[in-house]
Design a protein around this motif. Structure first.
Motif, PDB file in Angstrom:
ATOM      1  N   ASP A 126       0.853  -1.183   0.000  1.00 47.48           N
ATOM      2  CA  ASP A 126       0.000   0.000   0.000  1.00 47.48           C
ATOM      3  C   ASP A 126       0.897   1.244   0.000  1.00 47.48           C
ATOM      4  OD1 ASP A 126      -1.832   2.006   0.315  1.00 47.48           O
ATOM      5  OD2 ASP A 126      -2.489   1.420   2.324  1.00 47.48           O
ATOM      6  N   PRO A 127       1.153   1.831  -1.159  1.00 50.08           N
ATOM      7  CA  PRO A 127       2.095   2.954  -1.242  1.00 50.08           C
ATOM      8  C   PRO A 127       1.595   4.230  -0.603  1.00 50.08           C
ATOM      9  CG  PRO A 127       0.986   2.674  -3.335  1.00 50.08           C
ATOM     10  CD  PRO A 127       0.577   1.503  -2.475  1.00 50.08           C
ATOM     11  N   TYR A 128       0.314   4.295  -0.250  1.00 52.56           N
ATOM     12  CA  TYR A 128      -0.251   5.546   0.241  1.00 52.56           C
ATOM     13  C   TYR A 128      -0.277   5.653   1.758  1.00 52.56           C
ATOM     14  CZ  TYR A 128      -1.465   5.872  -4.620  1.00 52.56           C
ATOM     15  OH  TYR A 128      -1.376   5.909  -5.990  1.00 52.56           O
ATOM     16  N   ASN A 129       0.288   4.682   2.426  1.00 55.37           N
ATOM     17  CA  ASN A 129       0.421   4.757   3.874  1.00 55.37           C
ATOM     18  C   ASN A 129       1.916   4.829   4.206  1.00 55.37           C
ATOM     19  OD1 ASN A 129       0.484   4.491   6.644  1.00 55.37           O
ATOM     20  ND2 ASN A 129      -1.035   2.846   6.717  1.00 55.37           N
ATOM     21  N   PRO A 130       2.457   6.008   4.428  1.00 54.67           N
ATOM     22  CA  PRO A 130       3.904   6.155   4.600  1.00 54.67           C
ATOM     23  C   PRO A 130       4.466   5.453   5.828  1.00 54.67           C
ATOM     24  CG  PRO A 130       2.772   8.181   5.212  1.00 54.67           C
ATOM     25  CD  PRO A 130       1.743   7.286   4.585  1.00 54.67           C
ATOM     26  N   TRP A 146       3.622   0.323   4.906  1.00 55.23           N
ATOM     27  CA  TRP A 146       3.429   0.066   3.484  1.00 55.23           C
ATOM     28  C   TRP A 146       2.755  -1.263   3.178  1.00 55.23           C
ATOM     29  CZ3 TRP A 146       8.981   1.942   2.088  1.00 55.23           C
ATOM     30  CH2 TRP A 146       8.966   3.339   1.953  1.00 55.23           C
ATOM     31  N   LYS A 183       5.271   6.153  -4.526  1.00 55.12           N
ATOM     32  CA  LYS A 183       3.993   6.545  -5.126  1.00 55.12           C
ATOM     33  C   LYS A 183       4.039   6.796  -6.630  1.00 55.12           C
ATOM     34  CE  LYS A 183       2.253   8.648  -0.858  1.00 55.12           C
ATOM     35  NZ  LYS A 183       1.734   9.890  -0.212  1.00 55.12           N
ATOM     36  N   GLN A 184       5.186   7.173  -7.159  1.00 52.98           N
ATOM     37  CA  GLN A 184       5.252   7.545  -8.569  1.00 52.98           C
ATOM     38  C   GLN A 184       6.100   6.551  -9.349  1.00 52.98           C
ATOM     39  OE1 GLN A 184       7.350  11.146  -9.532  1.00 52.98           O
ATOM     40  NE2 GLN A 184       6.171  11.509 -11.396  1.00 52.98           N
TER      41      GLN A 184
END
Length: 342
Positions: A141-145, A148, A235-236
């Motif tokens: 999950d890349p959106y939980n810093p 992950w 994320k990118q």
């Protein structure tokens, strides 16, 4: 609290903070003997179950494998990206072996499951502190810093990111969400075994123990040679290699040994128990690998990097890069390949 849940918790913690002797002539034994007293019941139960799997009738076949001549090489860190656990650089001796040309694919693993009825660890329920959990595995999950990796119910080798995903049309992709035990079970059925950590680095280096990557020292060529994460991790993803996640096997050039995707695509399980100071204690290995049972400090080695490895973060696709995970943990970026003794 079950042993499996302990392993799962430890795996998540380690993944959150890290992307972070000579060989004997006899074939390597892959059934661990005299395990340490910690968590032995669960571990021994799994090894016992694996031992009951009948080897397929055509297990003598070496179709899809390449015979690799053994030799000596220098194992360990090559550049300033190398971590402490990659030292000291030291000499290893590898014997001749047969090696799978590619990572084990979804189609190959499906054949195993259909032949044996085997149920992977991700498809089995487990318990944490008295609470029962449905089967599942870890998904990135890349959106939980801060965290992950998340546990997703229904994630398994057929549904890598959860019940809404599948592997339709991906028979030639490497199987993922398979634990070390699952890989050991497949290897038993196939009449093969997992490679030792030293063997894996030898196979990845493919005859040159001075290179940072298996194609050379130039990272500029990476997107042409390996499936990894390009862009600002996590994320990118620029997808310069044309693959956001797993790539079909043989999507990238073979290394000089004729083996595909030994770097990138998915991390690959090895036989060894992980020790951060393994290279300083090679004399403790048995048959060329560490058999020790796992505990919080001793997990199983994974090698080769994956589609989630970036040059700025973990560079797991370097020849010398090491990582580890709990043996009962399924991850969407981890698979395996097998070897066979001659």
């Amino acid at each position: 609290m079950s042993s499996r849940s302990i392993f799962l918790v430890f795996s998540i913690v380690i993944l959150a903070v890290s992307c972070k002797e000579s060989q004997k002539s006899a074939p390597i034994s892959v059934i661990e003997e005299k395990p340490k007293p910690v968590y032995t019941d669960y571990h021994r139960q799994y090894l016992r179950e694996i031992s009951y799997i009948e080897t397929r009738k055509d297990s003598a076949s070496t179709i899809g494998m390449t015979r690799i001549s053994g030799g000596k090489f220098m194992m360990g860190g090559d550049n300033d990206q190398a971590r402490k656990d990659e030292f000291p650089k030291h000499e290893e001796s590898i014997k001749d072996i047969w090696v799978d040309d590619t990572e084990v694919t979804n189609a190959q693993f499906r054949e195993f499951v259909e032949a044996t009825g085997y149920v992977t660890t991700a498809e089995r329920s487990f318990e944490i502190k008295g609470k029962k959990y449905e089967p599942g595995a870890l998904v990135f999950d890349p959106y939980n810093p801060e965290w992950w990796w998340k546990f997703v119910k229904g994630a398994n080798w057929m549904n890598p990111t959860g019940p809404d995903s599948d592997i339709i049309g991906k028979d030639d992709h490497p199987v993922v969400q398979v634990s070390w035990y699952d890989a050991m079970a497949y290897a038993k059925w196939a009449g093969k075994r997992l490679p030792t950590e030293a063997e894996f680095e030898y196979l990845n280096r493919a005859g040159n123990d001075t290179l940072i990557y298996n194609w050379g020292n130039e990272h500029e060529k990476a997107s042409e040679m390996v499936n990894f994460f390009q862009g600002s991790f996590p994320k990118q993803n620029l997808n310069e290699d044309n693959f956001e996640k797993t790539a079909p096997v043989k999507s990238f050039p073979a290394n000089p040994f004729g083996l595909y995707e030994t770097s990138g695509n998915v991390w690959e399980w090895c036989l060894d128990t992980y020790h951060p100071d393994a290279y300083s204690r090679t004399g403790e290995r048995v048959d060329g690998y560490f058999r020790d049972f796992v505990n919080m400090e001793q997990q199983k080695v994974i090698r080769g990097g994956s589609f989630l490895c970036s040059e700025s973060y973990c560079t797991g696709f370097r020849n010398a890069a090491r990582m580890s995970s709990a043996p009962d943990t399924g991850l969407e970026h981890t698979g395996f390949r097998c070897v066979k003794d001659i």
